[in-house]
Write an enzyme that holds these catalytic residues in place. Structure first.
Site, PDB file in Angstrom:
ATOM      1  CE  LYS A   1      -2.271   3.014   3.147  1.00  0.00           C
ATOM      2  NZ  LYS A   1      -1.619   4.045   2.400  1.00  0.00           N
TER       3      LYS A   1
ATOM      4  CD  GLU B   1      -3.023   8.308   3.023  1.00  0.00           C
ATOM      5  OE1 GLU B   1      -2.445   7.184   2.865  1.00  0.00           O
ATOM      6  OE2 GLU B   1      -3.237   8.810   4.142  1.00  0.00           O
TER       7      GLU B   1
ATOM      8  N   GLY C   1       6.844   5.027   8.553  1.00  0.00           N
ATOM      9  CA  GLY C   1       5.951   6.162   8.758  1.00  0.00           C
ATOM     10  C   GLY C   1       6.144   6.717  10.154  1.00  0.00           C
ATOM     11  CB  SER C   2       4.093   8.845  12.300  1.00  0.00           C
ATOM     12  OG  SER C   2       2.909   8.091  12.430  1.00  0.00           O
ATOM     13  CB  THR C   3       6.760   6.907  16.521  1.00  0.00           C
ATOM     14  OG1 THR C   3       8.117   6.996  16.057  1.00  0.00           O
ATOM     15  CG2 THR C   3       6.737   6.047  17.780  1.00  0.00           C
ATOM     16  CD  GLU C   4      -0.546   9.561  15.867  1.00  0.00           C
ATOM     17  OE1 GLU C   4       0.164  10.391  15.231  1.00  0.00           O
ATOM     18  OE2 GLU C   4      -1.754   9.702  16.068  1.00  0.00           O
ATOM     19  CB  VAL C   5       0.829   5.242  11.936  1.00  0.00           C
ATOM     20  CG1 VAL C   5       0.202   4.138  11.093  1.00  0.00           C
ATOM     21  CG2 VAL C   5      -0.001   6.512  11.846  1.00  0.00           C
ATOM     22  N   GLY C   6       3.008   3.522  13.625  1.00  0.00           N
ATOM     23  CA  GLY C   6       3.794   2.300  13.772  1.00  0.00           C
ATOM     24  C   GLY C   6       3.301   1.470  14.959  1.00  0.00           C
TER      25      GLY C   6
ATOM     26  CD  GLU D   1      13.742   1.309   8.845  1.00  0.00           C
ATOM     27  OE1 GLU D   1      14.444   0.338   8.569  1.00  0.00           O
ATOM     28  OE2 GLU D   1      14.165   2.292   9.481  1.00  0.00           O
TER      29      GLU D   1
ATOM     30  CB  CYS E   1      12.805   8.918   9.206  1.00  0.00           C
ATOM     31  SG  CYS E   1      13.617   8.071   7.848  1.00  0.00           S
TER      32      CYS E   1
ATOM     33  CD  GLN F   1       3.440  15.988   7.905  1.00  0.00           C
ATOM     34  OE1 GLN F   1       4.500  16.421   8.372  1.00  0.00           O
ATOM     35  NE2 GLN F   1       2.750  15.037   8.486  1.00  0.00           N
TER      36      GLN F   1
ATOM     37  CD  GLU G   1       9.743  12.494  12.853  1.00  0.00           C
ATOM     38  OE1 GLU G   1       8.634  11.968  13.064  1.00  0.00           O
ATOM     39  OE2 GLU G   1      10.656  11.909  12.238  1.00  0.00           O
TER      40      GLU G   1
END
Lengths: 500, 512
Positions: free
Chosen positions: B204, B207, B257-262, B280, B314, B361, B411
């Site tokens: 994926k 988007e 991607g972001s740590t939040e979504v990770g 990552e 990153c 962003q 970040e």
């Protein structure tokens, strides 16, 4: 060998040999002495052309060029490892482009069946180059948790100038096995192709230049063993020598290496490889594999299955089928379609093989078929099968390197393993059985560098190949091949405090 | 740019600079559908979504919007392609490598198209896309092509009368969710090792930036990968991304991607079927400049290190620690650099900085800039959006930054350089490590012992000494702590895409 052959083009007619000189620094040189030597077509005994004959002075020139190309700060030493890999990929592509020419030349000069040269030899060359191209930027040292307040790491450096002496049975494949690995690791090379078969090596030299390797990285000096070969083995500025050929000459090379500058040595020598067929084997498959394992390329393979041990209960049937199989040959010029056996490489080999065949007859082996020369031109020998061969006969002990198959009988397993290992050689072995335990136990017990189970001569570029005992020193191919072309340097840096 | 694989540092004495490549004008976007089984599909729902050019704020085109049913279809195809006896499973490893190598050749052939698409979709300068993103893609594909037939198990001398060996098998169907900052490159970082090891994949792309992934799909088909080996489902995180993370038939997921979504991805992976996870994530990467550093080098590297790719890396050097003695001079030179940084149309060859990726962003970055001003950092230059032009932000430098400020902790992912002061090495080590992140670190010093000491002490997956963004296909990359799990690139990546099977055969007789 699979039987479903893809369509391949016809060999080139009127092939002109373009490259006949000594290749140093990406340039073509005449020999210092002015001498040339003749290159023969073993099927017709005719001279194909003359090639510059290198000797010690030419080797000196080549080594100087190779040393220069290896200097710290040189284009070759400062090149990204991945870029070295890219050059090897390029060389593979160029060999693929010139596949028809190289196959024709190899078949003509080496007496090799054109279909095999095109499919097998050139296929192996291209795969090997691509395999080692991939290793170039993956040759990794280590960082090491050594005792003390130090930071320790290893560099896996190229050794330096590598001398490589190539045989006549697989001129291109053996050349690529050597230069592919050496160049992947960052070495520079001085190559001496066999005097019988220098032509394809010299064409590859032209491709080395076309691919863009810096001058001096690859140098090729055609010539003879006692002159050019000896000069390489004894040279004080060659850091490593690799040789494929007879055990007899291999010993001389290792001696010379020791006597001169302790250059590193790898050797791929002869064999008298046992092929063991158990009663529970798939008989048809065993007969065919053992047959190909011996007769491929007129028996001129170091790993030829030249001592066939067949279990007593199936012995007679095995011999009968093997003889039937050996009678299916059409001898002739290996470029002609329909021919499936070519000549031996030269007169010397021809005489040696015939002498060993006579010894077989004299010492009491049963001649099942063949047993003599063929034709009135070219170095041809009829496919020959001996049965009732016993371990003490010359044909059971000495490497024949011709189309002569020895079939022996065995009863007990322990005895068989002893007999199979009773030789100074140790290159390869084959086992035919359906039994899991037998396959694993016997392959563990055999003193051979390559053991094939229910197959033979399945040489893969990814797997190491080499001999136990007097069949050689070291391994070629696979990851293991890299060790022979690498010199390890340990770097130790004092630091104020180490932490794990 | 250090990411040109050492060419800049080593110098290429005989190489003439070739003419600069030019983007394709009026590029027609050919591939906008879902890619499954080497075919192009519409979404099951019939929905599409728009992808925008952040530079012009115009819509580029519509793309099929995948959701769970499309992911299910893709996984089915990937599973079929992975069956024992399938074309893909039976292929010689060497041939897998050959396909990857040929894919690299096609990416090289379509380099200008891909770089143009990437610039249109991300706003990154065209020359960066061409020379950095695409270079990285080609080299990474070639690097992993070389590994395919070198993935080796072991034969092992265990106790007892047994023969023991390991097989290094592919894991199976691997999911990959990739970001918008280096869309094609981050995708190749996952695709190359996954395919090299024999897996099949369901990807994926972000988007915001689906276009280069879909073009790559066309090349996958052209090269001749068997159908179902690679499948690409564009769509959104909460739908497609979540479906992949939770899918019971996906056995591994890789996310950048972001740590939040990770964290959400890892949670979903665990809750569903314990699929293997590599992540990552973000970073708040310390860049430590010692008094004995080559000052020009340090200033330039720190500048590029934070501003490259509009600050959207990153690896961004978003905490610059400068030793007291050289602090003022370092700040002065950094401000000079920042003021000179050319911001503008990414298709202009002079541009070094394009727009931020999107409004979300953009707003976040401006908010953090305001916090910097409010919390007492000294604004040296920039500090706002560029005029009224869309998503462009002026290169911003803050000095007198302290560790407790938001700009020193969070970040930013924008063109904002916070510069902090330090007194001694032990102090800066402690402060550099005081973060949950741990992706990269950089050290500028000429002193051998100092360099090695810092390299050992910093809690980061990558430590750069006297360079920045020196990322190579051959060397592993990944985070300590909450910057990620696992490593990408290098031989180390193979372990993430391999499942080890131990085979033990009992014998009648033992022969060591």
């Amino acid at each position: 060998m699979s039987s479903g052959m893809p369509d391949i083009p016809a060999p080139l007619t009127n092939l002109k040999t373009q490259y006949t000189k000594i290749f140093i620094n990406n340039e073509w040189h005449a020999s210092v002495s002015g001498k040339k030597f003749a290159v023969i077509n073993p099927a017709t005994e005719e001279v194909i052309c003359h090639v510059e004959e290198g000797d010690k002075e030419d080797v000196d020139k080549a080594v100087k060029a190779a040393r220069q190309a290896f200097q710290i700060g040189s284009p070759w030493r400062t090149m990204d490892a991945s870029e070295r890999g890219q050059l090897l990929y390029k060389l593979a592509d160029l060999m693929e482009r010139d596949r028809l020419l190289l196959a024709t030349m190899e078949a003509m000069n080496g007496g090799k069946l054109f279909t095999n040269a095109y499919l097998m030899d050139l296929g192996a060359c291209i795969k090997t180059l691509r395999y080692y191209a991939g290793w170039a930027d993956k040759i990794q040292g280590r960082t090491i948790p050594a005792d003390g307040n130090i930071f320790t790491y290893t560099r896996h450096e190229p050794i330096g100038v590598c001398g490589q002496i190539i045989p006549w049975n697989f001129p291109l494949v053996m050349l690529i096995w050597k230069i592919g690995t050496a160049l992947s690791c960052g070495n520079t090379v001085v190559v001496k192709p066999a005097e019988q078969t220098p032509l394809t090596a010299l064409h590859v030299a032209s491709l080395i230049k076309e691919a863009g390797f810096p001058p001096g990285v690859v140098n090729i000096v055609p010539g003879y063993g006692p002159t050019a070969g000896a000069a390489i083995s004894s040279h004080m500025d060659v850091d490593k020598v690799a040789f494929t050929g007879s055990t007899e000459v291999g010993k001389l090379i290792k001696e010379a290496a020791g006597k001169s500058n302790l250059k590193r040595v790898t050797l791929e020598l002869g064999g008298k490889s046992p092929c063991i067929v158990f009663a529970d084997a798939d008989l048809d498959s065993a007969v065919e594999c053992a047959h190909q394992g011996l007769f491929y390329h007129q028996g001129q393979c170091c790993s030829a299955a030249t001592r066939l041990f067949v279990e007593e209960s199936i012995y007679d049937e095995f011999v009968r089928r093997s003889v039937e199989r050996a009678k299916k040959y059409v001898l002739g010029n290996p470029l002609t379609p329909g021919v499936n056996q070519g000549p031996q490489i030269d007169k010397e080999q021809h005489n040696k093989i015939l002498d060993l065949i006579e010894s077989g007859k004299k010492e009491g082996a049963k001649l099942e078929c063949g047993g003599g020369p063929w034709g009135n031109k070219g170095y041809f020998i009829q496919p020959t099968v001996f049965s009732n061969v016993t371990d003490d006969m010359r044909i059971a002990k000495e490497e024949i390197f011709g189309p002569v198959q020895q079939i022996m009988k065995f009863k007990s397993l322990d005895d068989l393993i002893k007999r199979a290992n009773n030789t100074h050689y140790g290159l390869a072995a084959g086992i035919f059985t359906k039994d899991l335990d037998k396959a694993i136990t016997v392959s563990s017990a055999l003193q051979a560098g390559s053991v094939w189970v229910n197959c033979y001569l399945m040489g893969a570029v990814q797997s190491p190949f080499g001999g136990f005992k007097m069949s050689g020193n070291g391994r070629e191919m696979g990851e293991y091949g890299l060790h022979e072309y690498t010199e390890v340097k340990t770097v130790t840096i004092k630091i104020s405090q180490k932490n794990s | 740019m250090a990411t040109t694989n050492g060419a800049v540092e080593n110098g290429q004495p005989d190489k003439k600079l070739p003419a600069l490549p030019r983007p394709i004008r009026n590029l027609e976007v050919k591939f906008t559908k879902i890619f499954i089984n080497n075919e192009w599909h519409e979404s099951k729902s019939g929905k599409k979504f728009a992808t925008y050019n952040p530079s012009t704020l115009e819509k580029i085109c519509d793309v099929e919007e995948g959701d769970k049913p499309d992911v299910d279809k893709a996984v089915e195809a990937a599973q079929a392609a992975f069956q024992r006896g399938s074309a893909w499973r039976q292929l010689d490893a060497l041939s897998r490598g050959r396909l990857l190598h040929q894919l690299a050749d096609l990416v090289e052939r379509d380099r200008t198209t891909l770089a143009t698409l990437e610039t249109m979709d991300t706003g990154k300068p065209f020359l960066h896309a061409f020379f950095i993103d695409l270079e990285g893609c080609i080299k990474t594909l070639r690097y992993f092509a070389g590994w395919a037939d070198k993935i080796q198990g072991k034969t092992i001398p265990t106790d007892d009368n047994v023969v023991c060996f390991t097989r290094h098998e592919p894991i199976g169907v691997c999911g990959a969710i990739t970001p918008w900052n280096f869309p094609l490159l981050m995708l190749v970082w996952k695709l190359a090792p996954a395919l090299c090891c024999g897996n099949t994949v369901v990807l994926k792309p972000a988007e915001q930036t689906p276009l280069t992934a879909l073009h790559l799909g066309s090349l996958i088909k052209e090269v001749g990968f068997p159908p179902g080996v690679v499948n690409i489902v564009p769509g959104f995180g909460p739908t497609v991304g979540a479906a992949i993370s939770s899918h019971p038939q996906i056995h591994k997921i890789a996310f950048t991607g972001s740590t939040e979504v990770g964290k959400l991805v890892k949670e979903a992976a665990s809750r569903s079927n314990l699929k293997r996870v590599t992540l990552e994530l973000g970073g708040k990467n310390p860049c430590i400049v010692c008094a004995d550093a080559d000052l020009d080098l340090a200033v330039e590297c720190a500048h590029q290190g934070v501003f490259f790719n509009q600050g959207q890396c990153c690896t961004a050097a978003s905490r610059v620690f400068v030793e007291e003695q050289i602090y003022a001079e370092f700040v002065r030179r950094s401000v000079e650099y920042a003021k000179k940084r050319p911001v503008g149309d990414p298709f202009d060859v002079r541009t070094e900085q394009g727009p931020q990726i999107d409004q979300k962003q953009f707003d976040k970055i401006l908010e953090l800039i305001e916090s910097g001003k409010k919390e007492g950092a000294k604004l040296e230059c920039g500090g706002s959006a560029m005029e009224d032009r869309g998503l462009f932000i002026t290169p911003t430098v803050f000095s007198e930054v302290t560790d407790n400020m938001r700009i020193a902790k969070e970040e930013i992912f924008g063109p904002v350089q916070p510069i902090l002061k330090f007194k001694n090495i032990e102090e800066v080590i402690r402060r550099a490590n005081s973060t949950d992140y741990g992706l990269t670190a950089a050290v500028f010093t000429k002193n051998l012992d100092k360099a090695l000491k810092l390299a050992s002490a910093l809690e980061s997956g990558t430590v750069w000494i006297n360079c920045y963004n020196a990322i190579y296909a051959q060397a592993p990359f990944g985070g300590f702590k909450m910057s990620g799990n696992g490593r990408e690139l290098g031989e180390y990546a193979l372990a993430e895409y391999t499942e080890v099977k131990t085979v033990t055969i009992k014998l009648g007789d033992k022969n060591p």
